[in-house]
Write an enzyme that holds these catalytic residues in place. Structure first.
Site, PDB file in Angstrom:
ATOM      1  N   GLU A 193      68.464  35.911  17.257  1.00  0.00           N
ATOM      2  CA  GLU A 193      67.369  34.967  17.032  1.00  0.00           C
ATOM      3  C   GLU A 193      66.288  35.667  16.231  1.00  0.00           C
ATOM      4  O   GLU A 193      65.735  36.675  16.663  1.00  0.00           O
ATOM      5  CB  GLU A 193      66.808  34.480  18.370  1.00  0.00           C
ATOM      6  CG  GLU A 193      67.781  33.572  19.095  1.00  0.00           C
ATOM      7  CD  GLU A 193      67.301  33.198  20.485  1.00  0.00           C
ATOM      8  OE1 GLU A 193      66.075  33.168  20.714  1.00  0.00           O
ATOM      9  OE2 GLU A 193      68.165  32.961  21.342  1.00  0.00           O
ATOM     10  N   ASP A 236      54.397  32.261  23.978  1.00  0.00           N
ATOM     11  CA  ASP A 236      54.781  33.660  24.063  1.00  0.00           C
ATOM     12  C   ASP A 236      53.791  34.500  24.848  1.00  0.00           C
ATOM     13  O   ASP A 236      52.588  34.295  24.783  1.00  0.00           O
ATOM     14  CB  ASP A 236      54.938  34.244  22.660  1.00  0.00           C
ATOM     15  CG  ASP A 236      56.213  33.756  21.995  1.00  0.00           C
ATOM     16  OD1 ASP A 236      57.296  34.000  22.563  1.00  0.00           O
ATOM     17  OD2 ASP A 236      56.129  33.105  20.933  1.00  0.00           O
TER      18      ASP A 236
END
Lengths: 305, 400
Positions: free
Chosen positions: A46, A57
């Site tokens: 990824e 995040d």
């Protein structure tokens, strides 16, 4: 055939997917990391494209995104880098990032560039599946790019079915509610969150059957992400799903491994220099190559230290 | 309720702006809010509790003050809507009272908020103290420094203030961190967003709760002048909640001119500005599609304004819609213009405004008004929190 589908056809267990932020630690590390992970035996990669405000995040990926942007990373540069390994890299690759970056680049231009650069799927956490279906479904399909959905522990069964019917390639199962990199173990059976109540088999894995929302039964491979940080958590996730995704822990390794520091002061005239133990430095002035670090990391996750 | 072209559709869009661009982790919370907010805030029971608290606790209705000396100077009828006289010193309390009642109805035990100037943080901490709820406020580390009195207030009220060190250490970064908290605590926590920003239904929810400002204006102006609708309404715009509340009742009457004052910092040409509509273009941040100050790759540009409450690179989707449809005009007001307007209001009317509200006051000098016009300026907050900025700025000002 899409490389993700091909992967899951050939292999349905212990799938290891590794996330990294493009442009980190250095702007031009992208292809070295991809090559390193591919040769080390990761199954899927990824590639995170950085955004200034990554709300899903945690601190580790935030910091890597910030540094990547400081290094000058953007989608033009990234697609330029990826086009250089079109012939050599065979591993399935997924692009992951936030919608505003894609929106400003142009969604059509982005998807076409993905297709041209050997990208198989896209994960955009803040693009809800409803909007994808309304506006971009055809675009993705026509260019052979998989749209991969996330499922969280809070997702109710009906919605899991809905997401299963939309997601292509695999379903990204979050092991917990949180942002990336939180160091808590999987407190509950992660697969519970994809169960529809009537079809889950305890300890079952492989492609997971769910009742379809559009009338056609289908199964989809599952990968578990968030909180996977060592061999034990990887192995546990692999008992519940087809495999797992590791992101923050890999970024942490790239950050903490001091051998990876590109220290210009230690360079000699030929531009490379030697390390304390007499080994020649890599071309970018490191004491060890990114490839070696990738290999160590993948081995640790697969086999333990 | 009458359907207006300025209320969002069922997916939360005002024209092309709005929507809910959120990660799957928040989908449950957002869908719950989307499904329930109208039924709750439009219920008679909610309205009765909400208005009782606004009256008995916050001190509403706030006065609509005819500013005589300013009217004389600018040769028009200037009215100040005194949101600065609310409990906690700004209009922010209206939204917080409403949302804490909503959170109770949803069974949430923990409240989180972001804050810039600290006004929304103080208002949130206040209603949490009132209701005995746990409260965590995220605040940019730079704002923690420049708005110290509000930090002390929040702590005294029992809130946990978390300084945010990422990015520019201001409002945008505080909002990121609040969203991360919500992602990590989806089931027990309600996020009280402080402005008309964020994913649907927040822009509409906050606008409805703040609309009390304009409904009061209409009533009070009618009492004073025999006409409920003003000719002009002026308000400052960061995210845009006091403006949304001040414009709300008049949106569907095209005869009412609406003017928003954006913070232009050192000037739009310097790049040190927070004037989103002047400098931005359509993008997606904090859950909605709206104007956004950003670079060509969609990286959000760090804004600048002397006013912490306007120091935000985005703007509520309602305002983007009002801007592109031409329903509302938005002017850029620099730090300097705001400071001068603050001084003028203080010396002429004896009211020290918040730096944010001073941006709205500055519009008086930039526009011309007819002598028979009723010009309502929303004075969104008081200047107590800005005294150190003012004293730095005016230290060279001669005593009079």
């Amino acid at each position: 055939m899409n490389r993700i589908d091909k992967l899951f056809q050939q292999k349905d267990h212990n799938i290891l997917s590794v996330y990294f932020t493009a442009g980190y630690p250095e702007l031009n590390d992208t292809n070295l990391i991809i090559k390193g992970l591919e040769e080390a035996g990761a199954d899927l990669i990824e590639i995170g494209f950085p955004f200034s405000d990554p709300v899903a995040d945690g601190p580790v990926i935030q910091a890597s995104s910030h540094k990547a942007l400081e290094n000058g990373m953007n989608l033009d540069i990234l697609f330029g880098q990826l086009s250089e390994i079109l012939e050599t890299s065979r591993i399935p690759k997924v692009m992951m990032g936030y919608f505003n970056t894609v929106y400003q680049f142009g969604v059509i231009k982005f998807i076409k560039a993905c297709s041209r650069c050997g990208i198989s799927g896209v994960i955009i956490p803040d693009l809800p599946p409803e909007v994808y279906l309304d506006e971009y479904h055809t675009l993705f399909e026509e260019n052979g790019i998989h749209f991969i959905c996330l499922v969280s522990p809070q997702t109710p069964p009906e919605r899991v079915e809905y997401l299963t019917s939309i997601s292509k390639g695999f379903l990204y199962i979050l092991s917990m509610s949180g942002t990336t990199g939180a160091r808590v173990g999987m407190g509950r059976d992660a697969l519970l969150c994809v169960s529809t109540g009537e079809r889950v088999t305890p300890g079952g894995k492989r492609a997971h059957a769910v009742r379809p929302y559009n009338g056609t039964p289908r199964t989809i491979p599952t990968l578990i992400g968030f909180g996977i940080h060592n061999h034990q958590s990887f192995a546990r996730a692999c008992q519940q799903a087809n495999g797992a995704i590791i992101g923050s822990e890999f970024i942490r390794r790239l950050t903490d491994d001091r051998r990876l520091m590109t220290d210009g002061r230690l360079m000699t005239e030929d531009g490379r220099g030697v390390t304390e133990d007499g080994r020649r430095r890599t071309e970018d002035g490191r004491r060890v190559s990114l490839g070696e670090v990738c290999e160590e990391f993948v081995n640790e996750i697969r086999r333990g230290k | 309720m009458v359907k207006s072209r300025f209320t969002p559709d069922e997916r939360g869009y005002y024209g092309e702006f709005g929507g809910a661009f959120i990660p799957e982790m928040l989908m449950g919370n957002i869908q719950e809010l989307q499904e329930r907010y109208l039924e709750i805030v439009e219920s008679e029971m909610f309205k009765s509790e909400f208005h009782s608290l606004l009256r008995d606790y916050s001190g509403r209705p706030t006065p609509l003050y005819p500013a005589m000396r300013l009217s004389e100077k600018y040769k028009t009828h200037v009215f100040l809507k005194r949101e600065d006289l609310n409990h906690t010193g700004a209009h922010k309390i209206n939204n917080c009272v409403g949302q804490v009642l909503l959170a109770e109805k949803l069974g949430k035990k923990r409240i989180i908020a972001e804050t810039g100037a600290g006004q929304h943080g103080v208002a949130t901490a206040t209603v949490c103290a009132l209701k005995g709820l746990e409260c965590v406020v995220y605040m940019g580390a730079l704002d923690v420094e420049r708005q110290a009195p509000n930090v002390t207030k929040m702590k005294m009220l029992g809130a946990t203030v978390v300084p945010v060190h990422s990015g520019n250490k201001t409002l945008k970064d505080a909002t990121n961190e609040a969203m991360r908290d919500w992602i990590s605590h989806p089931s027990d926590t309600h996020y009280i967003i402080g402005s008309v920003v964020g994913p649907h239904p927040y822009p509409d929810l906050v606008a409805r709760l703040q609309s009390v400002i304009s409904y009061e204006v209409a009533f009070q102006l009618d009492e004073k002048t025999g006409k409920p609708d003003p000719d002009v309404v002026i308000a400052c715009v960061g995210g845009g909640s006091n403006a949304a509340g001040g414009f709300y009742a008049f949106l569907d009457n095209p005869d009412v001119k609406l003017i928003g004052a954006e913070a232009a910092g050192l000037g739009n040409e310097t790049g040190e500005s927070a004037a989103t509509l002047a400098l931005g273009r359509t993008g997606i941040l904090h859950g909605s599609k709206s104007y956004l100050i950003q670079d060509i790759y969609g990286q959000v540009t760090e804004p600048y304004s002397i006013s912490a409450g306007l120091d935000y690179p985005g703007i509520g989707p309602l305002h983007s819609h009002l801007y592109t449809t031409g329903r509302c005009r938005y002017l850029s007001i620099t730090d300097q213009e705001a400071l001068e307007a603050a001084m003028e209001l203080t010396r002429m009317e004896g009211i020290i405004p918040a730096l944010e509200s001073a941006h709205a006051m500055a519009v008086l000098r930039k526009e011309s008004f007819r002598p028979d016009e009723n010009v309502v300026i929303i004075l969104s907050g008081r200047g107590d929190k800005d005294m150190s900025t003012y004293s730095n700025y005016f230290k060279n000002e001669p005593d009079r």
